[in-house]
Design a protein around this motif. Structure first.
Motif, PDB file in Angstrom:
ATOM      1  N   ASN A  83      51.945  21.949  -3.871  1.00 47.36           N
ATOM      2  CA  ASN A  83      51.573  20.849  -4.755  1.00 47.36           C
ATOM      3  C   ASN A  83      52.806  20.407  -5.547  1.00 47.36           C
ATOM      4  O   ASN A  83      52.949  20.724  -6.725  1.00 47.36           O
ATOM      5  CB  ASN A  83      50.449  21.301  -5.693  1.00 47.36           C
ATOM      6  N   LYS A  84      53.691  19.680  -4.908  1.00 43.46           N
ATOM      7  CA  LYS A  84      54.933  19.232  -5.541  1.00 43.46           C
ATOM      8  C   LYS A  84      54.622  18.235  -6.658  1.00 43.46           C
ATOM      9  O   LYS A  84      53.751  17.376  -6.502  1.00 43.46           O
ATOM     10  CB  LYS A  84      55.819  18.558  -4.491  1.00 43.46           C
ATOM     11  N   PRO A  85      55.302  18.327  -7.799  1.00 37.86           N
ATOM     12  CA  PRO A  85      55.153  17.292  -8.830  1.00 37.86           C
ATOM     13  C   PRO A  85      55.464  15.915  -8.254  1.00 37.86           C
ATOM     14  O   PRO A  85      56.322  15.774  -7.378  1.00 37.86           O
ATOM     15  CB  PRO A  85      56.195  17.699  -9.879  1.00 37.86           C
ATOM     16  N   THR A  86      54.751  14.891  -8.756  1.00 38.01           N
ATOM     17  CA  THR A  86      54.911  13.567  -8.152  1.00 38.01           C
ATOM     18  C   THR A  86      55.012  12.449  -9.177  1.00 38.01           C
ATOM     19  O   THR A  86      54.516  12.534 -10.289  1.00 38.01           O
ATOM     20  CB  THR A  86      53.730  13.215  -7.213  1.00 38.01           C
ATOM     21  N   ILE A  87      55.679  11.392  -8.735  1.00 41.81           N
ATOM     22  CA  ILE A  87      55.582  10.051  -9.295  1.00 41.81           C
ATOM     23  C   ILE A  87      54.850   9.226  -8.248  1.00 41.81           C
ATOM     24  O   ILE A  87      55.060   9.417  -7.043  1.00 41.81           O
ATOM     25  CB  ILE A  87      56.980   9.466  -9.567  1.00 41.81           C
ATOM     26  N   ASN A  88      53.996   8.305  -8.674  1.00 44.76           N
ATOM     27  CA  ASN A  88      53.187   7.544  -7.724  1.00 44.76           C
ATOM     28  C   ASN A  88      53.571   6.072  -7.734  1.00 44.76           C
ATOM     29  O   ASN A  88      53.739   5.470  -8.797  1.00 44.76           O
ATOM     30  CB  ASN A  88      51.708   7.699  -8.045  1.00 44.76           C
ATOM     31  N   LEU A  89      53.712   5.517  -6.536  1.00 49.33           N
ATOM     32  CA  LEU A  89      54.041   4.109  -6.362  1.00 49.33           C
ATOM     33  C   LEU A  89      52.925   3.439  -5.575  1.00 49.33           C
ATOM     34  O   LEU A  89      52.534   3.901  -4.497  1.00 49.33           O
ATOM     35  CB  LEU A  89      55.369   3.968  -5.604  1.00 49.33           C
ATOM     36  N   TYR A  90      52.393   2.353  -6.138  1.00 50.37           N
ATOM     37  CA  TYR A  90      51.332   1.587  -5.479  1.00 50.37           C
ATOM     38  C   TYR A  90      51.857   0.184  -5.217  1.00 50.37           C
ATOM     39  O   TYR A  90      52.295  -0.518  -6.136  1.00 50.37           O
ATOM     40  CB  TYR A  90      50.079   1.513  -6.355  1.00 50.37           C
ATOM     41  N   ARG A  91      51.813  -0.231  -3.955  1.00 48.00           N
ATOM     42  CA  ARG A  91      52.224  -1.587  -3.568  1.00 48.00           C
ATOM     43  C   ARG A  91      50.982  -2.402  -3.272  1.00 48.00           C
ATOM     44  O   ARG A  91      50.164  -2.044  -2.432  1.00 48.00           O
ATOM     45  CB  ARG A  91      53.112  -1.549  -2.314  1.00 48.00           C
ATOM     46  N   ILE A  92      50.856  -3.527  -3.953  1.00 49.13           N
ATOM     47  CA  ILE A  92      49.719  -4.413  -3.720  1.00 49.13           C
ATOM     48  C   ILE A  92      50.050  -5.337  -2.549  1.00 49.13           C
ATOM     49  O   ILE A  92      51.126  -5.937  -2.492  1.00 49.13           O
ATOM     50  CB  ILE A  92      49.402  -5.229  -4.993  1.00 49.13           C
ATOM     51  N   GLU A  93      49.101  -5.420  -1.633  1.00 49.74           N
ATOM     52  CA  GLU A  93      49.308  -6.268  -0.441  1.00 49.74           C
ATOM     53  C   GLU A  93      48.025  -6.984  -0.086  1.00 49.74           C
ATOM     54  O   GLU A  93      46.925  -6.575  -0.482  1.00 49.74           O
ATOM     55  CB  GLU A  93      49.772  -5.410   0.743  1.00 49.74           C
ATOM     56  N   LYS A  94      48.164  -8.035   0.678  1.00 50.73           N
ATOM     57  CA  LYS A  94      47.002  -8.827   1.102  1.00 50.73           C
ATOM     58  C   LYS A  94      46.256  -8.090   2.198  1.00 50.73           C
ATOM     59  O   LYS A  94      46.861  -7.555   3.140  1.00 50.73           O
ATOM     60  CB  LYS A  94      47.435 -10.207   1.585  1.00 50.73           C
ATOM     61  N   GLU A  95      44.955  -8.033   2.086  1.00 53.42           N
ATOM     62  CA  GLU A  95      44.125  -7.295   3.059  1.00 53.42           C
ATOM     63  C   GLU A  95      44.088  -8.038   4.392  1.00 53.42           C
ATOM     64  O   GLU A  95      43.965  -9.270   4.408  1.00 53.42           O
ATOM     65  CB  GLU A  95      42.702  -7.175   2.516  1.00 53.42           C
ATOM     66  N   SER A 130      60.367  22.630 -10.022  1.00 60.32           N
ATOM     67  CA  SER A 130      61.471  21.734 -10.355  1.00 60.32           C
ATOM     68  C   SER A 130      61.459  20.535  -9.416  1.00 60.32           C
ATOM     69  O   SER A 130      60.940  20.587  -8.301  1.00 60.32           O
ATOM     70  CB  SER A 130      62.811  22.461 -10.239  1.00 60.32           C
ATOM     71  N   GLY A 131      62.057  19.435  -9.895  1.00 66.42           N
ATOM     72  CA  GLY A 131      62.103  18.235  -9.072  1.00 66.42           C
ATOM     73  C   GLY A 131      60.740  17.580  -8.947  1.00 66.42           C
ATOM     74  O   GLY A 131      59.765  17.962  -9.592  1.00 66.42           O
ATOM     75  N   PHE A 132      60.666  16.583  -8.075  1.00 65.04           N
ATOM     76  CA  PHE A 132      59.429  15.851  -7.846  1.00 65.04           C
ATOM     77  C   PHE A 132      59.623  14.992  -6.607  1.00 65.04           C
ATOM     78  O   PHE A 132      60.742  14.836  -6.105  1.00 65.04           O
ATOM     79  CB  PHE A 132      59.067  14.979  -9.057  1.00 65.04           C
ATOM     80  N   LYS A 133      58.550  14.421  -6.119  1.00 67.04           N
ATOM     81  CA  LYS A 133      58.631  13.493  -4.999  1.00 67.04           C
ATOM     82  C   LYS A 133      57.883  12.210  -5.373  1.00 67.04           C
ATOM     83  O   LYS A 133      57.086  12.193  -6.318  1.00 67.04           O
ATOM     84  CB  LYS A 133      58.025  14.102  -3.730  1.00 67.04           C
ATOM     85  N   VAL A 134      58.151  11.150  -4.625  1.00 65.73           N
ATOM     86  CA  VAL A 134      57.446   9.881  -4.813  1.00 65.73           C
ATOM     87  C   VAL A 134      56.378   9.767  -3.739  1.00 65.73           C
ATOM     88  O   VAL A 134      56.670   9.890  -2.550  1.00 65.73           O
ATOM     89  CB  VAL A 134      58.418   8.686  -4.741  1.00 65.73           C
ATOM     90  N   VAL A 135      55.144   9.548  -4.164  1.00 65.77           N
ATOM     91  CA  VAL A 135      54.021   9.337  -3.245  1.00 65.77           C
ATOM     92  C   VAL A 135      53.646   7.862  -3.299  1.00 65.77           C
ATOM     93  O   VAL A 135      53.371   7.323  -4.375  1.00 65.77           O
ATOM     94  CB  VAL A 135      52.814  10.213  -3.631  1.00 65.77           C
ATOM     95  N   GLU A 136      53.655   7.212  -2.151  1.00 66.52           N
ATOM     96  CA  GLU A 136      53.399   5.769  -2.096  1.00 66.52           C
ATOM     97  C   GLU A 136      52.074   5.474  -1.413  1.00 66.52           C
ATOM     98  O   GLU A 136      51.736   6.081  -0.391  1.00 66.52           O
ATOM     99  CB  GLU A 136      54.531   5.058  -1.357  1.00 66.52           C
ATOM    100  N   ASP A 137      51.322   4.548  -1.988  1.00 57.87           N
ATOM    101  CA  ASP A 137      50.061   4.090  -1.418  1.00 57.87           C
ATOM    102  C   ASP A 137      50.025   2.568  -1.412  1.00 57.87           C
ATOM    103  O   ASP A 137      50.529   1.922  -2.343  1.00 57.87           O
ATOM    104  CB  ASP A 137      48.868   4.606  -2.230  1.00 57.87           C
ATOM    105  N   ALA A 138      49.418   2.006  -0.377  1.00 54.10           N
ATOM    106  CA  ALA A 138      49.213   0.564  -0.298  1.00 54.10           C
ATOM    107  C   ALA A 138      47.834   0.237  -0.848  1.00 54.10           C
ATOM    108  O   ALA A 138      46.840   0.884  -0.495  1.00 54.10           O
ATOM    109  CB  ALA A 138      49.333   0.081   1.148  1.00 54.10           C
ATOM    110  N   VAL A 139      47.764  -0.751  -1.723  1.00 58.43           N
ATOM    111  CA  VAL A 139      46.502  -1.224  -2.291  1.00 58.43           C
ATOM    112  C   VAL A 139      46.223  -2.592  -1.701  1.00 58.43           C
ATOM    113  O   VAL A 139      46.905  -3.568  -2.017  1.00 58.43           O
ATOM    114  CB  VAL A 139      46.578  -1.302  -3.832  1.00 58.43           C
ATOM    115  N   SER A 140      45.242  -2.671  -0.822  1.00 58.12           N
ATOM    116  CA  SER A 140      44.928  -3.914  -0.118  1.00 58.12           C
ATOM    117  C   SER A 140      43.864  -4.702  -0.877  1.00 58.12           C
ATOM    118  O   SER A 140      42.829  -4.152  -1.259  1.00 58.12           O
ATOM    119  CB  SER A 140      44.441  -3.622   1.304  1.00 58.12           C
TER     120      SER A 140
END
Length: 272
Positions: free
Chosen positions: A260-272, A25-35
């Motif tokens: 292995n918690k269910p997830t939503i994924n967030l990707y933030r685009i940033e300047k390298e 049940s539930g989920f978490k947000v996993v965030e990654d930076a995309v450079s």
């Protein structure tokens, strides 16, 4: 009295382990930076939200969609992508439920557009899946590409790959423009081996559920067609970055997750 406290401690520990590591049940947000090198200022902080493998009728039901949609909207994404497997292929969804799914997915909000691709479970009733996706305001990318413009004349190229044998066709756009970044959405993470040498910068996939049962120091335990090799979240394959979502639902035959918690994924685009 000692026995009482021992039993109480065992119950508390068991509840913690279940809620933290086993419960689906539930989920978490996993965030990654995309450079990205030479990123235009207009794309700085651009947010991509990915959700995948809802598999309605497994351990996720229609009501769960409300909290999923609300959390995605809270993230204020610029684009939303769904990487396949909306309904479990053995679930007999009713007309009322179909209407509810459309209502929830239609209420997903983003600055630009919502995109979707086809998963293996979606093929069980492809006509219905396409109907839901189209009626919910998503653009279905089925072996085809599009451009994402955001306050700049140089776009990001976004490709939806259904069949890896059609990669060249999927990547083709008649008015080929210079792009700042090329992203491919594909359901099966193992498709990266076909994609990686095709001037693609980033691949976002699902399907594997990261092995669903993850064993410390070993990784994902359950392999399936299309997810034999890539059972972790992040990889670098030649010059292509691969991110794999653990998804939200579970496989038809195993109705729990471990570490292995269910997830939503967030990707933030940033300047390298």
């Amino acid at each position: 009295m000692k026995k009482f406290f021992l039993v109480l401690i065992i119950l508390i520990v068991s509840m913690f382990v279940y809620s933290r590591f086993i419960n689906t049940s539930g989920f978490k947000v996993v965030e990654d930076a995309v450079s990205i090198a030479d990123l235009p200022d207009s794309f700085e902080g651009f947010k991509i939200v990915q959700f995948s493998d809802v598999l309605l009728g497994s351990t996720k039901n229609i009501e769960d969609l409300e909290s999923i949609v609300n959390r995605i909207n809270e993230l204020s994404p610029d684009i939303i992508i769904f990487t396949g497997d909306l309904i479990a292929n053995d679930y007999n969804i009713s007309e009322d439920e179909i209407a509810q799914v459309k209502t929830y997915l239609s209420s997903l909000e983003c600055t630009l557009y919502k995109y979707a691709i086809i998963g293996d479970n979606d093929n069980a009733n492809l006509a219905l899946y396409k109907e839901i996706i189209n009626d919910s305001g998503f653009l279905l990318l089925d072996d085809q590409s599009t451009y994402i413009f955001y306050q700049d004349v140089t776009p990001i190229k976004l490709t939806g790959l259904t069949n890896p044998q059609n990669l060249e066709q999927a990547l083709y756009i008649s008015d080929e423009l210079d792009t700042i970044y090329n992203i491919v959405l594909t359901h099966n993470p193992d498709n990266i081996d076909t994609i990686a040498n095709s001037n693609v910068d980033l691949v976002l996939a699902g399907h594997s559920l990261l092995g669903q049962i993850r064993i410390p120091f070993f990784g994902g335990a359950i392999k399936k067609d299309g997810a034999q090799k890539y059972l972790d979240h992040e990889y670098q394959v030649n010059n292509t970055k691969l991110y794999v979502s653990s998804g939200l639902g579970t496989d038809n035959n195993i109705n729990f997750r471990l570490f292995n918690k269910p997830t939503i994924n967030l990707y933030r685009i940033e300047k390298e």
